[in-house]
Design a protein around this motif. Sequence first.
Motif, PDB file in Angstrom:
ATOM      1  N   GLU A 129     -79.024 -36.906  -0.082  1.00 43.70           N
ATOM      2  CA  GLU A 129     -80.203 -36.947  -0.960  1.00 43.70           C
ATOM      3  C   GLU A 129     -80.135 -35.828  -1.993  1.00 43.70           C
ATOM      4  N   ASN A 130     -79.729 -34.633  -1.574  1.00 45.18           N
ATOM      5  CA  ASN A 130     -79.576 -33.518  -2.519  1.00 45.18           C
ATOM      6  C   ASN A 130     -78.528 -33.847  -3.585  1.00 45.18           C
ATOM      7  N   LEU A 131     -77.408 -34.392  -3.155  1.00 43.08           N
ATOM      8  CA  LEU A 131     -76.324 -34.712  -4.087  1.00 43.08           C
ATOM      9  C   LEU A 131     -76.716 -35.838  -5.045  1.00 43.08           C
ATOM     10  N   SER A 132     -77.639 -36.691  -4.636  1.00 40.07           N
ATOM     11  CA  SER A 132     -78.049 -37.815  -5.491  1.00 40.07           C
ATOM     12  C   SER A 132     -78.726 -37.352  -6.778  1.00 40.07           C
ATOM     13  N   GLU A 133     -79.190 -36.096  -6.821  1.00 35.80           N
ATOM     14  CA  GLU A 133     -79.842 -35.572  -8.022  1.00 35.80           C
ATOM     15  C   GLU A 133     -78.837 -35.180  -9.106  1.00 35.80           C
ATOM     16  N   ALA A 134     -77.574 -35.006  -8.727  1.00 35.74           N
ATOM     17  CA  ALA A 134     -76.547 -34.578  -9.690  1.00 35.74           C
ATOM     18  C   ALA A 134     -76.083 -35.750 -10.549  1.00 35.74           C
ATOM     19  N   ASP A 135     -75.471 -35.427 -11.681  1.00 38.90           N
ATOM     20  CA  ASP A 135     -74.857 -36.450 -12.527  1.00 38.90           C
ATOM     21  C   ASP A 135     -73.457 -36.792 -12.027  1.00 38.90           C
ATOM     22  N   LEU A 136     -72.781 -35.785 -11.508  1.00 38.10           N
ATOM     23  CA  LEU A 136     -71.407 -35.948 -11.024  1.00 38.10           C
ATOM     24  C   LEU A 136     -71.219 -35.133  -9.762  1.00 38.10           C
ATOM     25  N   VAL A 137     -70.602 -35.733  -8.754  1.00 35.42           N
ATOM     26  CA  VAL A 137     -70.185 -35.016  -7.552  1.00 35.42           C
ATOM     27  C   VAL A 137     -68.674 -35.134  -7.448  1.00 35.42           C
ATOM     28  N   VAL A 138     -68.005 -33.993  -7.369  1.00 33.93           N
ATOM     29  CA  VAL A 138     -66.559 -33.970  -7.157  1.00 33.93           C
ATOM     30  C   VAL A 138     -66.334 -33.513  -5.722  1.00 33.93           C
ATOM     31  N   ALA A 139     -65.893 -34.446  -4.876  1.00 28.74           N
ATOM     32  CA  ALA A 139     -65.765 -34.198  -3.448  1.00 28.74           C
ATOM     33  C   ALA A 139     -64.289 -34.162  -3.051  1.00 28.74           C
ATOM     34  N   THR A 140     -63.935 -33.195  -2.237  1.00 26.52           N
ATOM     35  CA  THR A 140     -62.543 -33.021  -1.835  1.00 26.52           C
ATOM     36  C   THR A 140     -62.166 -33.941  -0.676  1.00 26.52           C
ATOM     37  N   LEU A 141     -60.974 -34.521  -0.769  1.00 27.92           N
ATOM     38  CA  LEU A 141     -60.380 -35.273   0.334  1.00 27.92           C
ATOM     39  C   LEU A 141     -58.881 -35.051   0.260  1.00 27.92           C
ATOM     40  N   VAL A 142     -58.320 -34.353   1.244  1.00 26.10           N
ATOM     41  CA  VAL A 142     -56.896 -34.004   1.177  1.00 26.10           C
ATOM     42  C   VAL A 142     -56.003 -34.941   1.966  1.00 26.10           C
ATOM     43  N   SER A 143     -56.599 -35.732   2.872  1.00 23.58           N
ATOM     44  CA  SER A 143     -55.765 -36.607   3.702  1.00 23.58           C
ATOM     45  C   SER A 143     -56.616 -37.677   4.366  1.00 23.58           C
ATOM     46  N   GLY A 144     -55.954 -38.749   4.759  1.00 27.86           N
ATOM     47  CA  GLY A 144     -56.597 -39.757   5.576  1.00 27.86           C
ATOM     48  C   GLY A 144     -56.304 -39.564   7.048  1.00 27.86           C
ATOM     49  N   TYR A 145     -55.500 -38.561   7.379  1.00 32.47           N
ATOM     50  CA  TYR A 145     -55.139 -38.256   8.760  1.00 32.47           C
ATOM     51  C   TYR A 145     -55.884 -37.012   9.247  1.00 32.47           C
ATOM     52  N   GLU A 146     -56.478 -37.115  10.419  1.00 36.08           N
ATOM     53  CA  GLU A 146     -57.251 -36.000  10.978  1.00 36.08           C
ATOM     54  C   GLU A 146     -56.401 -34.741  11.137  1.00 36.08           C
ATOM     55  N   GLU A 147     -55.170 -34.883  11.632  1.00 36.42           N
ATOM     56  CA  GLU A 147     -54.354 -33.696  11.895  1.00 36.42           C
ATOM     57  C   GLU A 147     -53.970 -32.960  10.609  1.00 36.42           C
ATOM     58  N   THR A 148     -53.737 -33.719   9.529  1.00 32.88           N
ATOM     59  CA  THR A 148     -53.404 -33.082   8.250  1.00 32.88           C
ATOM     60  C   THR A 148     -54.631 -32.412   7.657  1.00 32.88           C
ATOM     61  N   PHE A 149     -55.768 -33.093   7.732  1.00 37.30           N
ATOM     62  CA  PHE A 149     -57.045 -32.524   7.288  1.00 37.30           C
ATOM     63  C   PHE A 149     -57.321 -31.202   7.992  1.00 37.30           C
ATOM     64  N   MET A 150     -57.139 -31.172   9.306  1.00 39.17           N
ATOM     65  CA  MET A 150     -57.395 -29.951  10.071  1.00 39.17           C
ATOM     66  C   MET A 150     -56.455 -28.825   9.666  1.00 39.17           C
ATOM     67  N   ALA A 151     -55.199 -29.152   9.422  1.00 42.58           N
ATOM     68  CA  ALA A 151     -54.214 -28.133   9.065  1.00 42.58           C
ATOM     69  C   ALA A 151     -54.472 -27.531   7.686  1.00 42.58           C
ATOM     70  N   ILE A 152     -54.870 -28.373   6.728  1.00 42.30           N
ATOM     71  CA  ILE A 152     -55.036 -27.905   5.355  1.00 42.30           C
ATOM     72  C   ILE A 152     -56.418 -27.296   5.111  1.00 42.30           C
ATOM     73  N   ASN A 153     -57.477 -27.945   5.602  1.00 39.19           N
ATOM     74  CA  ASN A 153     -58.840 -27.463   5.336  1.00 39.19           C
ATOM     75  C   ASN A 153     -59.366 -26.497   6.390  1.00 39.19           C
ATOM     76  N   ARG A 154     -58.822 -26.515   7.593  1.00 45.25           N
ATOM     77  CA  ARG A 154     -59.218 -25.611   8.672  1.00 45.25           C
ATOM     78  C   ARG A 154     -60.745 -25.485   8.763  1.00 45.25           C
ATOM     79  N   PRO A 155     -61.426 -26.598   9.094  1.00 42.12           N
ATOM     80  CA  PRO A 155     -62.894 -26.600   9.091  1.00 42.12           C
ATOM     81  C   PRO A 155     -63.503 -25.878  10.283  1.00 42.12           C
ATOM     82  N   ALA A 156     -64.805 -25.584  10.164  1.00 43.78           N
ATOM     83  CA  ALA A 156     -65.560 -25.041  11.288  1.00 43.78           C
ATOM     84  C   ALA A 156     -65.654 -26.088  12.394  1.00 43.78           C
ATOM     85  N   ASP A 157     -65.940 -25.634  13.599  1.00 46.44           N
ATOM     86  CA  ASP A 157     -66.057 -26.542  14.740  1.00 46.44           C
ATOM     87  C   ASP A 157     -67.099 -27.621  14.460  1.00 46.44           C
TER      88      ASP A 157
END
Length: 328
Positions: A126-154
């Motif tokens: 809902e917050n993002l819907s107020e913007a004109d443009l949202v640029v969202a990151t996506l580095v992989s379609g694989y969970e293991e690659t995503f975890m290695a590159i983005n190293r997210p919080a638990d």
Amino acid sequence: MTKRIIYGPILSRRLGRSLGIDVIKTSDTKKNCNFDCVYCQLGHVLKKITGTNDVKGTVTPEEVIEDLRCYHKNIEDLEYITFSGTCEPTLNPELGEMIRGIKKISSHPVCVITNSSLVDKEKIRENLSEADLVVATLVSGYEETFMAINRPADGIILENIINGLKEIKKMDKRPILGIEVMLVDSNIDFPVNHTEREIEKLKETLIEIDPDEIEILTVSRPPAENYIIPVPEDRLKEIATEFEKVFGKERVKLVLKGIKRSRSKMKHVNIEEEIYDLIMRRPCTFKQISVSLGINDKELKVIIDRFLSSKSIKEITAGEKKYYKINR
């Protein structure tokens, strides 16, 4: 120096001349994020934030509007107002109210650059819907690659991110949805995301999400990890061509290094603070500072030398370029 909310303008490879807004003002850490990306230009996250309830030092909508009301009028050739900086913008729960307030005082389009971590939550969408443009990151379609590159919080998983991005596209009121595909290479044995296997999976995932735009780029500033290096330009062009065959040329943007633009036409209030604020958000070359803020080389050199002497900033080398970054 005090960390200010508004900074720039930054000369962006994607958005042109963009004025930045930083919505978390905690000054005892160089960034506030729930990712610790290997390619991040700000370096490591010392302590990853787990969610909006874990954030300290959030900026209020009133502070954003007050600071922006005067600042943006000093720039003649502004193209975007962008939420980014030293934090993940969606971690501030009042982001939507800030964007609504900005639109009351400015006609410039508003962009939110997000790591996509919280888009599975309805309030964040809902917050993002107020913007004109949202640029969202996506580095992989694989969970293991995503975890290695983005190293997210638990607790942050790729499947939820993908589902959240799909929900943004379905919203009745929504921004233009751009997906930033940040491609990385490495000089060690590391799960990079520009292989044929990775690209095929990314295409499959993006077909599901159905974004309006897809941006293909690689690292252009010193990354958090010295084993991360840019993907060669020839490979980037190959990948862009593959994406164009699936999504069409009008939806795929290949973002390469180097923008040639004239200096910003800007009235300065406090040049030293403006330079420091810019460097705080991203390491910059001398030329990048000069062009972004519209400062002549002679005047800029005096200020940079002063910062170096006081150890407020330091000079680092990446590839063949020298960058200035905050000395922390």
